[in-house]
Design a protein around this motif. Structure first.
Motif, PDB file in Angstrom:
ATOM      1  N   GLN A  81      40.944  51.293  33.903  1.00  0.00           N
ATOM      2  CA  GLN A  81      40.919  51.771  35.288  1.00  0.00           C
ATOM      3  C   GLN A  81      39.799  51.111  36.091  1.00  0.00           C
ATOM      4  O   GLN A  81      39.979  50.810  37.277  1.00  0.00           O
ATOM      5  CB  GLN A  81      40.785  53.290  35.321  1.00  0.00           C
ATOM      6  N   GLU A  82      38.660  50.881  35.452  1.00  0.00           N
ATOM      7  CA  GLU A  82      37.549  50.250  36.165  1.00  0.00           C
ATOM      8  C   GLU A  82      37.915  48.825  36.582  1.00  0.00           C
ATOM      9  O   GLU A  82      37.621  48.406  37.704  1.00  0.00           O
ATOM     10  CB  GLU A  82      36.300  50.231  35.292  1.00  0.00           C
ATOM     11  N   ARG A  83      38.592  48.100  35.698  1.00  0.00           N
ATOM     12  CA  ARG A  83      39.025  46.734  36.022  1.00  0.00           C
ATOM     13  C   ARG A  83      40.055  46.763  37.154  1.00  0.00           C
ATOM     14  O   ARG A  83      39.984  45.970  38.092  1.00  0.00           O
ATOM     15  CB  ARG A  83      39.617  46.067  34.781  1.00  0.00           C
ATOM     16  N   LEU A  84      40.986  47.686  37.081  1.00  0.00           N
ATOM     17  CA  LEU A  84      41.998  47.828  38.126  1.00  0.00           C
ATOM     18  C   LEU A  84      41.339  48.136  39.469  1.00  0.00           C
ATOM     19  O   LEU A  84      41.672  47.526  40.487  1.00  0.00           O
ATOM     20  CB  LEU A  84      42.989  48.931  37.748  1.00  0.00           C
ATOM     21  N   ARG A  85      40.394  49.036  39.476  1.00  0.00           N
ATOM     22  CA  ARG A  85      39.697  49.401  40.722  1.00  0.00           C
ATOM     23  C   ARG A  85      38.886  48.229  41.265  1.00  0.00           C
ATOM     24  O   ARG A  85      38.831  48.018  42.471  1.00  0.00           O
ATOM     25  CB  ARG A  85      38.765  50.599  40.490  1.00  0.00           C
ATOM     26  N   LYS A  86      38.273  47.454  40.372  1.00  0.00           N
ATOM     27  CA  LYS A  86      37.493  46.301  40.802  1.00  0.00           C
ATOM     28  C   LYS A  86      38.404  45.275  41.491  1.00  0.00           C
ATOM     29  O   LYS A  86      38.077  44.764  42.565  1.00  0.00           O
ATOM     30  CB  LYS A  86      36.791  45.656  39.611  1.00  0.00           C
ATOM     31  N   VAL A  87      39.544  45.005  40.888  1.00  0.00           N
ATOM     32  CA  VAL A  87      40.500  44.070  41.493  1.00  0.00           C
ATOM     33  C   VAL A  87      41.021  44.645  42.799  1.00  0.00           C
ATOM     34  O   VAL A  87      41.118  43.936  43.809  1.00  0.00           O
ATOM     35  CB  VAL A  87      41.655  43.741  40.516  1.00  0.00           C
ATOM     36  N   TRP A  88      41.345  45.933  42.811  1.00  0.00           N
ATOM     37  CA  TRP A  88      41.834  46.568  44.035  1.00  0.00           C
ATOM     38  C   TRP A  88      40.806  46.415  45.160  1.00  0.00           C
ATOM     39  O   TRP A  88      41.154  46.063  46.274  1.00  0.00           O
ATOM     40  CB  TRP A  88      42.174  48.040  43.802  1.00  0.00           C
ATOM     41  N   GLU A  89      39.541  46.681  44.876  1.00  0.00           N
ATOM     42  CA  GLU A  89      38.510  46.581  45.908  1.00  0.00           C
ATOM     43  C   GLU A  89      38.393  45.152  46.441  1.00  0.00           C
ATOM     44  O   GLU A  89      38.223  44.948  47.636  1.00  0.00           O
ATOM     45  CB  GLU A  89      37.160  47.073  45.375  1.00  0.00           C
ATOM     46  N   GLN A  90      38.484  44.199  45.555  1.00  0.00           N
ATOM     47  CA  GLN A  90      38.417  42.802  45.976  1.00  0.00           C
ATOM     48  C   GLN A  90      39.606  42.451  46.874  1.00  0.00           C
ATOM     49  O   GLN A  90      39.450  41.826  47.916  1.00  0.00           O
ATOM     50  CB  GLN A  90      38.392  41.891  44.763  1.00  0.00           C
ATOM     51  N   VAL A  91      40.788  42.861  46.459  1.00  0.00           N
ATOM     52  CA  VAL A  91      41.998  42.593  47.250  1.00  0.00           C
ATOM     53  C   VAL A  91      41.931  43.340  48.576  1.00  0.00           C
ATOM     54  O   VAL A  91      42.211  42.774  49.631  1.00  0.00           O
ATOM     55  CB  VAL A  91      43.252  42.996  46.442  1.00  0.00           C
ATOM     56  N   ARG A  92      41.553  44.597  48.514  1.00  0.00           N
ATOM     57  CA  ARG A  92      41.496  45.434  49.717  1.00  0.00           C
ATOM     58  C   ARG A  92      40.596  44.809  50.772  1.00  0.00           C
ATOM     59  O   ARG A  92      40.933  44.787  51.944  1.00  0.00           O
ATOM     60  CB  ARG A  92      41.003  46.834  49.360  1.00  0.00           C
ATOM     61  N   THR A  93      39.471  44.291  50.365  1.00  0.00           N
ATOM     62  CA  THR A  93      38.554  43.711  51.330  1.00  0.00           C
ATOM     63  C   THR A  93      39.022  42.354  51.849  1.00  0.00           C
ATOM     64  O   THR A  93      38.520  41.879  52.858  1.00  0.00           O
ATOM     65  CB  THR A  93      37.129  43.578  50.751  1.00  0.00           C
ATOM     66  N   SER A  94      40.004  41.751  51.175  1.00  0.00           N
ATOM     67  CA  SER A  94      40.520  40.464  51.655  1.00  0.00           C
ATOM     68  C   SER A  94      41.586  40.648  52.737  1.00  0.00           C
ATOM     69  O   SER A  94      41.961  39.695  53.411  1.00  0.00           O
ATOM     70  CB  SER A  94      41.085  39.633  50.504  1.00  0.00           C
ATOM     71  N   VAL A  95      42.086  41.871  52.885  1.00  0.00           N
ATOM     72  CA  VAL A  95      43.102  42.187  53.891  1.00  0.00           C
ATOM     73  C   VAL A  95      42.434  42.984  54.995  1.00  0.00           C
ATOM     74  O   VAL A  95      41.891  44.052  54.753  1.00  0.00           O
ATOM     75  CB  VAL A  95      44.270  43.000  53.279  1.00  0.00           C
ATOM     76  N   LYS A  96      42.486  42.450  56.193  1.00  0.00           N
ATOM     77  CA  LYS A  96      41.858  43.133  57.319  1.00  0.00           C
ATOM     78  C   LYS A  96      42.918  43.915  58.098  1.00  0.00           C
ATOM     79  O   LYS A  96      43.822  43.343  58.682  1.00  0.00           O
ATOM     80  CB  LYS A  96      41.172  42.130  58.251  1.00  0.00           C
TER      81      LYS A  96
END
Length: 132
Positions: free
Chosen positions: A111-126
């Protein structure tokens, strides 16, 4: 459940649901409530083009382990027999590989890895919603 025995399509099936839930929670947190807005905005995260772009960002930055790349290939190489109308086959397969990764992270308890990737992706989409 033996994760190594699950097909790429099964991992992608789970990953699609997991990724969609992350996106939906995020949009609701931003204050969106109308179904029309939620659907329109979610496409920026769940479309085949978006997911293929997310994978390519992670891959190009060298942020995926060899095990993760193997899971990606398992999902990408699955031949579904059908492709959505407005999507290139290659893009669709890459997005399926990305969904397989999300499913694998979830099912393997990462879950921590999934959340880390999600946060990275989320911040790439404005999204305009983030300006609210």
């Amino acid at each position: 459940m033996q994760l190594n025995e699950l097909s790429g399509s099964t991992l992608a099936y789970i990953g699609d649901a997991v990724w969609s839930l992350l996106v939906r929670e995020y949009l609701v947190e931003l204050g969106y409530g109308r179904a029309k807005d939620l659907q329109r905005l979610s496409v920026q995260f769940v479309s085949a083009k978006a997911q293929a772009r997310f994978y390519e960002q992670l891959h190009d930055a060298g942020q995926l382990s060899e095990a993760e790349e193997e899971i990606f290939r398992r999902g990408r190489n699955f031949k579904s027999g059908s492709v959505p109308k407005h999507t290139d086959v290659q893009i669709y397969r890459i997005s399926t590989g990305f969904e397989a990764l999300a499913g694998w992270w979830h099912l393997s308890g990462q879950q921590e890895r999934l959340r880390k990737v999600w946060e990275q992706v989320r911040t790439s989409v404005k999204l305009a919603a983030e300006q609210r």
